[in-house]
Enzyme design. Structure first.
Site, PDB file in Angstrom:
ATOM      1  CD  GLU A 106      -2.653   1.140   2.616  1.00  0.00           C
ATOM      2  OE1 GLU A 106      -3.195   2.275   2.861  1.00  0.00           O
ATOM      3  OE2 GLU A 106      -2.738   0.283   3.229  1.00  0.00           O
TER       4      GLU A 106
ATOM      5  CG  ASP B 134      -2.586   8.707   7.736  1.00  0.00           C
ATOM      6  OD1 ASP B 134      -2.720   7.365   8.119  1.00  0.00           O
ATOM      7  OD2 ASP B 134      -2.672   9.165   6.828  1.00  0.00           O
TER       8      ASP B 134
END
EC number: 4.2.1.20
Length: 259
Positions: free
Chosen positions: A35, A46
């Site tokens: 990924e 994140d």
């Protein structure tokens, strides 16, 4: 993806595009999927580790086209599936169809747009289908049954199960809630399910695979190595060592599950 796999996440361009290519090659041996995150200035999903990696890449003048170039280079040596992870803003600015076509041409197998809700993704899904681009959507432990089913149907590569609430980042262990969520998804979903957020060691991978996951997604633990060792031989060694440990954990979990 028949046996469970390691999905290895890297931030493209951290600390530079050439290093990203080397890191992808180092992880390739033990990864079923890679990924590749496209750096974004406001990565809301994140945690601090990946946010800092985005900053490092962007401060070095990273551009989206560089992600495509890195992937094209990787494709000369490997056919391991690559999923590009991004936020909606860069895709929208480029034009959804343009972005999908460029990603496809570069060699991407699928896309994750983290902040694009499924109910707003009709046009995006149609464009991906038209260009044979895979899609990955996310589900959290509090995702209702019906939405879980729809998210599963919309995800052609795998459904990304968020192991816990909050942002990405390594943690010590997983709560029962995570295991219950995997079991619920296992009975509800027809497609592949991969678990991410907080996985950093072999024992984590082992327990999650044993519960029924088809893969584990590991990001912050790899990105931490890059933060600490930069563009160096030592970074390559450490990345491969961790990928091997995680891969062995996956294997053990799979064996336990099939006893």
């Amino acid at each position: 993806m028949n046996k469970p796999v390691l999905v290895s996440f890297l931030v493209s361009g951290d600390p530079n595009p050439d290093a990203t290519l080397k890191f992808m090659k180092a992880l390739d041996k033990y990864s079923g999927v890679i990924e590749l995150g496209i750096p974004f200035s406001d990565p809301v999903a994140d945690g601090p580790t990946i946010q800092a990696a985005d900053v490092r890449a962007l401060s070095n003048g990273f551009k989206i086209a560089k992600s495509f170039e890195v992937l094209k280079e990787f494709r000369k040596e490997s056919d391991t599936p690559v999923i590009l992870m991004t936020y909606y803003n860069p895709v929208f600015k480029r034009g959804i169809e343009t972005f999908v076509m460029q990603a496809k041409e570069a060699g991407a197998n699928g896309l994750i747009i983290v902040d694009l809700p499924l109910q707003e993704a009709t046009e995006y899904r149609e464009i991906c289908k038209k260009h044979e681009m895979g899609t990955v959507f996310l589900a959290a432990p509090n995702t209702p049954e019906e939405r879980l089913k729809i998210s599963d149907e919309a995800s052609t590569e795998f459904l990304y199960l968020i192991s816990t609430f909050g942002i990405t980042g390594a943690r010590e262990s997983f709560e029962q809630m995570t295991f219950d969520f995997i079991k619920r998804a296992r009975t509800t979903c027809k497609g592949k399910i991969c678990v991410g957020f907080g996985i950093s060691k072999g024992s984590h991978a082992e327990s999650l695979i044993e519960q029924g996951a088809d893969g584990v997604i590991v990001g912050s633990a790899f990105v931490d190595i890059i933060k600490n060792y930069g563009d160096s031989e030592e970074a390559l060694v450490k990345l491969e060592e961790l990928a091997k440990e995680l891969s062995e954990g996956i294997e053990k979990g799979y064996e336990k599950r099939n006893k």
